[in-house]
Design a protein around this motif. Structure first.
Motif, mmCIF file in Angstrom:
data_model
loop_
_atom_site.group_PDB
_atom_site.id
_atom_site.type_symbol
_atom_site.label_atom_id
_atom_site.label_comp_id
_atom_site.label_asym_id
_atom_site.label_seq_id
_atom_site.Cartn_x
_atom_site.Cartn_y
_atom_site.Cartn_z
ATOM 1 N N VAL A 182 3.817 -7.292 -2.096
ATOM 2 C CA VAL A 182 4.033 -6.898 -0.711
ATOM 3 C C VAL A 182 5.032 -7.803 0.011
ATOM 4 C CG1 VAL A 182 2.902 -6.570 1.538
ATOM 5 C CG2 VAL A 182 1.807 -5.759 -0.566
ATOM 6 N N ARG B 87 6.249 0.135 -5.289
ATOM 7 C CA ARG B 87 5.979 0.104 -3.847
ATOM 8 C C ARG B 87 7.106 0.728 -3.024
ATOM 9 N NH1 ARG B 87 6.289 -4.376 -0.200
ATOM 10 N NH2 ARG B 87 5.048 -4.064 1.668
ATOM 11 N N HIS C 27 -1.036 -12.019 1.163
ATOM 12 C CA HIS C 27 -0.119 -12.055 2.309
ATOM 13 C C HIS C 27 -0.109 -13.459 2.892
ATOM 14 C CE1 HIS C 27 -1.537 -7.640 3.093
ATOM 15 N NE2 HIS C 27 -0.628 -7.671 2.136
ATOM 16 N N TYR D 127 8.802 -3.609 5.536
ATOM 17 C CA TYR D 127 9.139 -3.798 4.120
ATOM 18 C C TYR D 127 10.090 -2.730 3.579
ATOM 19 C CZ TYR D 127 5.542 -7.163 4.932
ATOM 20 O OH TYR D 127 4.835 -8.210 5.482
ATOM 21 N N ILE E 242 9.882 0.461 3.188
ATOM 22 C CA ILE E 242 9.364 1.489 2.290
ATOM 23 C C ILE E 242 10.064 2.811 2.651
ATOM 24 C CG2 ILE E 242 7.294 2.665 1.412
ATOM 25 C CD1 ILE E 242 7.319 -0.491 1.097
ATOM 26 N N CYS F 60 4.011 -4.848 11.074
ATOM 27 C CA CYS F 60 2.706 -4.899 10.411
ATOM 28 C C CYS F 60 2.015 -6.220 10.740
ATOM 29 C CB CYS F 60 2.849 -4.754 8.897
ATOM 30 S SG CYS F 60 1.280 -5.055 8.050
ATOM 31 N N ARG G 142 -1.083 -7.153 10.130
ATOM 32 C CA ARG G 142 -1.961 -7.709 9.107
ATOM 33 C C ARG G 142 -1.246 -8.651 8.146
ATOM 34 N NH1 ARG G 142 -5.422 -9.407 9.931
ATOM 35 N NH2 ARG G 142 -4.761 -11.262 8.871
ATOM 36 N N SER G 143 -0.083 -8.208 7.665
ATOM 37 C CA SER G 143 0.529 -8.939 6.564
ATOM 38 C C SER G 143 1.355 -10.126 7.008
ATOM 39 C CB SER G 143 1.408 -7.980 5.754
ATOM 40 O OG SER G 143 2.442 -7.475 6.577
ATOM 41 N N VAL H 169 -5.333 3.761 4.661
ATOM 42 C CA VAL H 169 -4.243 3.011 4.028
ATOM 43 C C VAL H 169 -4.632 1.536 4.071
ATOM 44 C CG1 VAL H 169 -1.729 3.067 3.755
ATOM 45 C CG2 VAL H 169 -2.803 4.693 5.277
ATOM 46 N N GLY H 170 -3.789 0.670 3.544
ATOM 47 C CA GLY H 170 -4.155 -0.736 3.427
ATOM 48 C C GLY H 170 -4.473 -1.408 4.747
ATOM 49 N N GLY H 171 -3.489 -1.349 5.642
ATOM 50 C CA GLY H 171 -3.660 -2.026 6.928
ATOM 51 C C GLY H 171 -3.031 -1.195 8.009
ATOM 52 N N SER H 172 -2.010 -1.765 8.645
ATOM 53 C CA SER H 172 -1.378 -1.203 9.842
ATOM 54 C C SER H 172 -1.174 0.305 9.879
ATOM 55 C CB SER H 172 0.005 -1.812 10.015
ATOM 56 O OG SER H 172 -0.022 -3.151 9.661
ATOM 57 N N ARG H 173 -0.824 0.886 8.750
ATOM 58 C CA ARG H 173 -0.393 2.285 8.817
ATOM 59 C C ARG H 173 -1.479 3.238 9.284
ATOM 60 N NH1 ARG H 173 4.079 2.747 4.016
ATOM 61 N NH2 ARG H 173 5.360 1.171 5.000
ATOM 62 N N PHE I 177 -8.040 -3.388 3.739
ATOM 63 C CA PHE I 177 -8.217 -4.852 3.799
ATOM 64 C C PHE I 177 -7.888 -5.442 5.160
ATOM 65 C CE2 PHE I 177 -4.146 -3.694 1.848
ATOM 66 C CZ PHE I 177 -3.316 -4.108 2.879
ATOM 67 N N LEU J 244 0.532 7.665 2.286
ATOM 68 C CA LEU J 244 1.176 6.893 3.348
ATOM 69 C C LEU J 244 1.669 5.537 2.854
ATOM 70 C CD1 LEU J 244 -0.451 7.425 6.833
ATOM 71 C CD2 LEU J 244 1.652 8.335 5.871
ATOM 72 N N HIS J 245 1.464 5.238 1.589
ATOM 73 C CA HIS J 245 2.051 4.010 1.025
ATOM 74 C C HIS J 245 3.473 4.326 0.569
ATOM 75 C CE1 HIS J 245 -1.896 1.860 0.398
ATOM 76 N NE2 HIS J 245 -2.345 3.098 0.362
HETATM 77 FE FE1 CFM Z 1 1.284 -3.804 6.196
HETATM 78 FE FE2 CFM Z 1 2.611 -2.474 4.549
HETATM 79 FE FE3 CFM Z 1 0.199 -1.742 5.435
HETATM 80 FE FE4 CFM Z 1 0.413 -3.912 3.862
HETATM 81 FE FE5 CFM Z 1 0.114 -2.500 1.528
HETATM 82 FE FE6 CFM Z 1 2.354 -1.090 2.174
HETATM 83 FE FE7 CFM Z 1 -0.024 -0.378 3.123
HETATM 84 MO MO1 CFM Z 1 0.508 -0.122 0.618
HETATM 85 S S1 CFM Z 1 2.278 -4.567 4.434
HETATM 86 S S2 CFM Z 1 -0.794 -3.572 5.571
HETATM 87 S S3 CFM Z 1 -0.347 -4.565 1.902
HETATM 88 S S4 CFM Z 1 2.013 -1.771 6.449
HETATM 89 S S5 CFM Z 1 1.774 -2.012 0.393
HETATM 90 S S6 CFM Z 1 4.151 -1.550 3.349
HETATM 91 S S7 CFM Z 1 1.544 0.812 2.347
HETATM 92 S S8 CFM Z 1 -1.338 -1.031 1.608
HETATM 93 S S9 CFM Z 1 -0.846 0.092 5.166
#
Ligand code: CFM
Ligand code: HCA
Length: 529
Positions: A59, A85, A183, A214, A216, A260, A262-263, A341-345, A367, A478-479
């Motif tokens: 990431v 990714r 992260h 990032y 994407i 984002c 979170r990261s 999705v993982g975080g922000s999205r 997360f 959404l990744h």
């Molecule tokens: Fe941030 Fe991301 Fe996300 Fe993320 Fe991820 Fe991602 Fe994600 Mo996959 S940095 S938290 S660790 S926005 S890789 S680009 S899509 S889980 S929602």
């Protein structure tokens, strides 16, 4: 009648029930609601989470294009994190783009028994001969931590031998409870070894960094296009299509945008303390999010000409996309969505969906931490557990020579009441009463929520997408954006709208009979008795 989460939880045994219940809530705007997050997944439950190495290498560090990143570990760790990714990168004139390669030491059984540092040194020598990069980074995977290879010493030795920058990360997969630990580890390394060392000088006073973007599917490029059109100078992006020299000089910018939270919130916080750079929470997903973020930026810099140019660009860009957005809305209006999705999205996409008439009925993070759900003001109340204590927390001090504050304290205080300076309110506040929030949603729960809430579309990732589609529901990733994009900014919003329409109106969904319509799909209890 039982609410949806009760129906999802009912199959669990007492122990699992108690654990998972804390990770779910139903939005009630009249209450201060608390969720459990960033804790260990239950062994045996099919979590969608990844590992610490994925968060560090995949990431945060992976997208930096002008350095070589060696995965020190068995070949699978490197191979399965190679290009999946979709962090797009384009080489600068005469400069390399190493993101397309996969570098790994390919540890084998004898290396696990006798140690892997020799192989790591050999890999560095080979990289220097073939690629001659100015920066090498090393990311350790699980067995490296177990056998105790001293990768830090190898990195120091490489720096002396080759006169390069070499940074090693002990981001073994098992550290922490998810990608999130990675992260943090990556943020620490960039702060300690890269940021503050560069010689690039921003030319404009409206100089910014985009943190937590990032690139994407090209999202970062769409943001840069808009920002440059207005007149901003993008000094660096962390880390989409990123460059070491720019990241090293990022402390000279006047404002950090945080996409984002979170990261990358660690770097935003540390850069404020050490270099005086303020940070502003932005969201370039959705037209409203984009417009609001641009206006907040103009307010920060406080120049009427910049504010006017901002409005001109907004009007111009809106004129270009409005018809297509309205057409998509006419087709999608009244539908519902689930987002996981993982975080922000999971948070950011709710606004864009709303603009298309789609209401979010369920959302969660793999997360995210409590602050990503409840807002940053809960950070002081979050208890450090054994897993978070495992991750190094670094403290930084004011750098007297490089510190520069763009605003006076008085200006800052005035603005902080108007725009999200060092502020993130989290996802919960933006969700409608009666909708559901679930942390670390697992496959069983995804199936069950589908059955109970029947959302028209489910946005998530590669692991659950096909199971959901086989149940007859549109599922968009959404990744990776299902290999489409960009989805950010003005043009991205239209791309997203088109993709959702194409997906939703495909006739295939009417031909699928979900298995639970014809027979019971699950019997018995989940978890041991
Ligand atoms: Fe941030 Fe991301 Fe996300 Fe993320 Fe991820 Fe991602 Fe994600 Mo996959 S940095 S938290 S660790 S926005 S890789 S680009 S899509 S889980 S929602
Ligand atoms: C990761 C990367 C990932 C995985 C995507 C997915 C990404 O977490 O290691 O599960 O579909 O965005 O590529 O989040």
């Amino acid at each position: 009648t039982m609410d949806a989460s009760a129906r999802v939880l009912e199959r669990y045994n007492a122990k699992v029930f108690k654990n998972r219940k804390e990770h779910m809530l139903r939005i009630n705007p009249d209450e201060a609601q608390q969720i459990t997050a960033n804790t260990r997944a239950i062994p045996g439950i099919m979590t969608n989470r990844g590992c610490c190495y994925a968060g560090c290498k995949g990431v945060v560090l992976g997208p930096i294009k002008d350095m070589v990143l060696i995965t020190h570990g068995p070949v699978g760790c490197g191979f399965y994190s190679w290009g999946t990714r979709r962090n797009k990168a384009r080489a600068e004139e005469g400069e390399p783009n190493f993101t397309q390669y996969c570098f790994t030491t390919d540890l084998q059984e004898p290396d696990i028994v006798f140690g892997g540092t020799k192989k790591l040194k050999a890999a560095i020598d080979e990289v220097m001969q073939l690629m001659n990069p100015k920066t090498i980074m090393i990311a350790a995977t699980c067995p490296v931590g177990l056998i105790g290879d001293d990768i830090q010493a190898v990195a120091t030795e490489a720096e002396q031998q080759y006169g390069i920058r070499c940074v090693a990360y002990n981001c073994e997969g098992y550290k922490g409870v998810s990608q999130s630990a990675g992260h943090h580890i990556a943020n620490n390394g960039l702060m300690k070894r890269v940021i503050g060392t560069g010689s690039y000088e921003p030319a404009s006073k409206y100089s910014i960094n985009i943190l937590g973007e990032y690139n994407i599917g090209g999202d970062g490029w769409e943001q840069e296009r808009i920002l440059r059109k207005i007149g901003y100078e993008v000094v660096s992006v962390f880390t989409g299509d990123g460059e070491i020299e720019r990241i090293a000089s990022s402390h000279k910018a006047n404002l950090n945008l945080v996409q984002c939270h979170r990261s990358i919130n660690y770097i935003a916080e540390m850069m404020k303390i050490k270099y005086g750079v303020d940070w502003l929470k932005v969201n370039f997903i959705g037209l409203e999010g984009t417009i609001e973020s641009l206006r907040h930026m103009a307010a920060y810099f406080g120049d009427p000409a910049l504010a006017q140019r901002t409005e001109e660009v907004i009007a111009e860009e809106l004129a270009e996309v409005q018809d297509e957005m309205a057409a998509a809305k006419a087709r999608l209006d009244g539908l519902t969505a689930a987002l996981f999705v993982g975080g922000s999205r999971s948070h950011h996409y709710q606004g864009l969906l709303k603009e298309l008439g789609v209401r979010t009925v369920l959302a969660g993070y793999e997360f995210g931490h409590r602050d990503d759900y409840e807002g940053r003001e809960v950070i002081p109340d979050i208890k450090d557990d054994a897993d978070s204590k495992n991750i190094e927390h670094i403290t930084v001090e004011k750098d007297e020579k490089k510190y520069h504050a763009y605003l006076t304290q008085e200006e800052y205080d005035k603005l902080a009441a108007l725009i999200p300076l060092e502020k993130y309110d989290g996802m919960i506040r933006d969700m409608d009463a009666g909708t559901f929030v679930v942390d670390d949603l697992n496959m069983y729960e995804a199936d069950k929520f589908m059955e109970v809430l029947k959302p028209d579309m489910f946005f998530s990732g590669i692991k659950d997408k096909y199971a959901l589609q086989k149940a007859g529901t549109l599922s968009r990733q959404l990744h990776s954006y299902d290999y489409s994009g960009p989805y950010a900014g003005f043009k991205g919003a239209v791309q997203f709208a088109k993709d959702v329409c194409l997906g939703y109106f495909t006739p295939a969904w009417h031909m699928v009979t979900p298995p639970w319509k014809t027979r019971a799909t699950l019997q018995g209890t989940v978890g041991e008795k």
